[in-house]
Scaffold this motif. Structure first.
Motif, PDB file in Angstrom:
ATOM      1  N   ASP A 192       0.812  -1.216   0.000  1.00 49.95           N
ATOM      2  CA  ASP A 192       0.000   0.000   0.000  1.00 49.95           C
ATOM      3  C   ASP A 192       0.846   1.268   0.000  1.00 49.95           C
ATOM      4  OD1 ASP A 192       0.993  -0.388   2.519  1.00 49.95           O
ATOM      5  OD2 ASP A 192      -0.820   0.205   3.576  1.00 49.95           O
ATOM      6  N   GLU A 193       2.164   1.131   0.139  1.00 52.30           N
ATOM      7  CA  GLU A 193       3.058   2.281   0.094  1.00 52.30           C
ATOM      8  C   GLU A 193       3.739   2.431  -1.262  1.00 52.30           C
ATOM      9  OE1 GLU A 193       5.005   2.803   4.399  1.00 52.30           O
ATOM     10  OE2 GLU A 193       5.379   0.809   3.547  1.00 52.30           O
ATOM     11  N   ILE A 194       3.421   1.538  -2.202  1.00 45.92           N
ATOM     12  CA  ILE A 194       4.108   1.511  -3.491  1.00 45.92           C
ATOM     13  C   ILE A 194       3.252   2.188  -4.560  1.00 45.92           C
ATOM     14  CG2 ILE A 194       5.053   0.026  -5.298  1.00 45.92           C
ATOM     15  CD1 ILE A 194       5.719  -2.020  -3.179  1.00 45.92           C
ATOM     16  N   SER A 195       3.861   3.092  -5.307  1.00 45.08           N
ATOM     17  CA  SER A 195       3.226   3.727  -6.462  1.00 45.08           C
ATOM     18  C   SER A 195       4.086   3.442  -7.693  1.00 45.08           C
ATOM     19  CB  SER A 195       3.098   5.240  -6.249  1.00 45.08           C
ATOM     20  OG  SER A 195       2.241   5.521  -5.160  1.00 45.08           O
ATOM     21  N   LYS A 196       3.557   3.788  -8.852  1.00 42.28           N
ATOM     22  CA  LYS A 196       4.312   3.614 -10.086  1.00 42.28           C
ATOM     23  C   LYS A 196       4.936   4.936 -10.488  1.00 42.28           C
ATOM     24  CE  LYS A 196       1.619  -0.277 -11.816  1.00 42.28           C
ATOM     25  NZ  LYS A 196       0.807  -0.842 -12.923  1.00 42.28           N
ATOM     26  N   GLY A 197       6.135   4.863 -11.036  1.00 41.76           N
ATOM     27  CA  GLY A 197       6.845   6.079 -11.397  1.00 41.76           C
ATOM     28  C   GLY A 197       7.490   5.974 -12.763  1.00 41.76           C
TER      29      GLY A 197
ATOM     30  N   GLU B 106      14.380  13.346 -13.999  1.00 44.16           N
ATOM     31  CA  GLU B 106      13.264  13.688 -13.124  1.00 44.16           C
ATOM     32  C   GLU B 106      12.335  12.482 -12.972  1.00 44.16           C
ATOM     33  OE1 GLU B 106      12.814  16.579 -11.456  1.00 44.16           O
ATOM     34  OE2 GLU B 106      14.804  17.133 -12.190  1.00 44.16           O
ATOM     35  N   LEU B 107      11.589  12.460 -11.860  1.00 42.92           N
ATOM     36  CA  LEU B 107      10.697  11.348 -11.570  1.00 42.92           C
ATOM     37  C   LEU B 107       9.246  11.820 -11.558  1.00 42.92           C
ATOM     38  CD1 LEU B 107      10.355   8.337 -10.690  1.00 42.92           C
ATOM     39  CD2 LEU B 107      10.452   9.159  -8.327  1.00 42.92           C
ATOM     40  N   VAL B 108       8.394  11.105 -12.287  1.00 44.69           N
ATOM     41  CA  VAL B 108       6.963  11.378 -12.284  1.00 44.69           C
ATOM     42  C   VAL B 108       6.275  10.224 -11.564  1.00 44.69           C
ATOM     43  CG1 VAL B 108       4.901  11.746 -13.685  1.00 44.69           C
ATOM     44  CG2 VAL B 108       7.120  12.605 -14.477  1.00 44.69           C
ATOM     45  N   VAL B 109       5.587  10.521 -10.452  1.00 44.43           N
ATOM     46  CA  VAL B 109       4.886   9.505  -9.670  1.00 44.43           C
ATOM     47  C   VAL B 109       3.419   9.496 -10.092  1.00 44.43           C
ATOM     48  CG1 VAL B 109       4.222   8.733  -7.370  1.00 44.43           C
ATOM     49  CG2 VAL B 109       6.475   9.767  -7.739  1.00 44.43           C
ATOM     50  N   LEU B 110       2.900   8.317 -10.438  1.00 44.78           N
ATOM     51  CA  LEU B 110       1.522   8.150 -10.893  1.00 44.78           C
ATOM     52  C   LEU B 110       0.713   7.440  -9.822  1.00 44.78           C
ATOM     53  CD1 LEU B 110       2.298   7.042 -14.557  1.00 44.78           C
ATOM     54  CD2 LEU B 110       1.682   9.329 -13.764  1.00 44.78           C
ATOM     55  N   THR B 111      -0.441   7.982  -9.496  1.00 45.22           N
ATOM     56  CA  THR B 111      -1.308   7.406  -8.470  1.00 45.22           C
ATOM     57  C   THR B 111      -2.446   6.625  -9.111  1.00 45.22           C
ATOM     58  OG1 THR B 111      -2.751   9.348  -8.384  1.00 45.22           O
ATOM     59  CG2 THR B 111      -0.774   9.364  -6.986  1.00 45.22           C
ATOM     60  N   ASP B 112      -3.214   5.925  -8.280  1.00 46.97           N
ATOM     61  CA  ASP B 112      -4.384   5.201  -8.779  1.00 46.97           C
ATOM     62  C   ASP B 112      -5.396   6.157  -9.402  1.00 46.97           C
ATOM     63  OD1 ASP B 112      -3.260   2.857  -7.915  1.00 46.97           O
ATOM     64  OD2 ASP B 112      -4.370   2.802  -6.017  1.00 46.97           O
ATOM     65  N   GLU B 113      -5.512   7.355  -8.838  1.00 45.88           N
ATOM     66  CA  GLU B 113      -6.432   8.339  -9.383  1.00 45.88           C
ATOM     67  C   GLU B 113      -6.003   8.776 -10.781  1.00 45.88           C
ATOM     68  OE1 GLU B 113      -5.110   8.408  -6.397  1.00 45.88           O
ATOM     69  OE2 GLU B 113      -6.878   7.991  -5.170  1.00 45.88           O
TER      70      GLU B 113
END
Length: 307
Positions: free
Chosen positions: A58-63, A70-77
């Motif tokens: 539950d602490e893991i997101s996709k990036g 640079e890093l772009v973090v993508l959420t479930d939303e």
């Protein structure tokens, strides 16, 4: 088999409710990585590369990492807002000759099972594909990803076979293939003769995985000869149930020692620090009660003597 998807095939005004099943399943002898010294399983944990701490799902997101670092973090939303074909419909786009579908594009195969009420339209679609000797090109969303696929007939069942997108097929860029090579007619004839001598109808049941068969025999031989060991019991992890008991006892012991120290007491002689300590006491001298504090019989005797 267990259905992994439920929806409908839509072609024209015809709608065929179906369930999707994986048509293939690779099998192999399951082996684990173990510690050669004691047989313990080698485990892998998800650990953050920055702080070195284990991370839960539950602490893991996709990036996505850009070219400039640079890093772009993508959420479930974020993913929920992306356009995606309906998850419950297989849309037929066109019917194409089977020979025009390059086998290199073909991916995973699934079986389509019709609902009981859809047996007739299912048979209609199957018959149309067979008569035309064509495949139906479709779009479908599987596991939150839109993919192209084809519908084709295999016996009595309609198969859905996923396709790679054209840009997912790499070009065979080998300069050596452009070199001029001269093949003599006699050499070509000999090669053709070899092809004719090995010509046959394809029957995959005639072949077997010799490596897997040999590996299975090797394992069975070791079991028969007793060349096995008992499964090791992993030690209780830190912070686990066993650790909690030890930590609790240690905390209780420190609490007892702290309380003794606050009262100026010392541990008991038997070394059992966890046992309650006896309070240190001093010899007490009995105080003679005053006349007013004495019991009733005593006061009566004192008055009589005074008279």
């Amino acid at each position: 088999m267990r259905a992994i998807w439920k929806g409908a095939v839509a072609f024209g005004l015809v709608n065929v409710p179906v369930r999707l099943y994986a048509a293939t399943g690779e099998h192999e002898v399951t082996l684990h990585q173990v510690h050669a010294a004691d047989g313990g399983r080698i485990r892998y944990r998800k650990v953050c590369s920055v702080d070195g701490e284990p991370v839960t799902m539950d602490e893991i997101s996709k990036g996505y990492e850009t070219a400039d670092g640079e890093l772009v973090v993508l959420t479930d939303e974020d993913f929920a807002r992306l356009p995606l074909a309906t998850e419950r419909e297989i849309e037929v786009l066109e019917f194409v000759p089977a020979e025009q579908v390059d086998p290199i594009l073909l991916g995973k195969t699934y079986y389509l099972e019709p609902d009981k009420t859809a047996a007739k339209p299912y048979a209609l679609l199957r018959g149309a594909l067979e008569e035309a000797d064509r495949m139906a090109v479709v779009k479908v969303a599987l596991r939150q990803r839109e993919t192209m696929a084809v519908l084709r007939v295999r016996g009595k069942v309609i198969c859905l076979q996923t396709l790679l997108w054209p840009d997912e097929v790499r070009a065979a860029d080998f300069p050596v293939l452009d070199a001029d090579v001269t093949v003599k007619p006699a050499e070509l004839a000999m090669a053709q003769s070899l092809v004719d001598s090995l010509a046959s109808d394809f029957d995959p049941s005639q072949f077997e995985d010799r490596y897997e068969a040999a590996l299975t025999q090797l394992i069975e031989a070791k079991v028969s000869s007793g060349d096995t060991r008992s499964l090791p019991q992993p030690a209780a992890p830190e912070g686990g149930e066993g650790g909690e008991v030890v930590d609790l006892l240690a905390a209780l012991q420190r609490s007892v020692e702290k309380a003794r120290s606050a009262r100026g007491e010392t541990p008991t002689d038997d070394g059992d620090d966890a046992a309650p300590a006896k309070r240190a006491t001093k010899p007490r001298t009995r105080k003679k009660p005053a006349d007013d504090d004495a019991p009733e019989p005593t006061r009566k005797k004192a008055k009589a003597k005074a008279s």
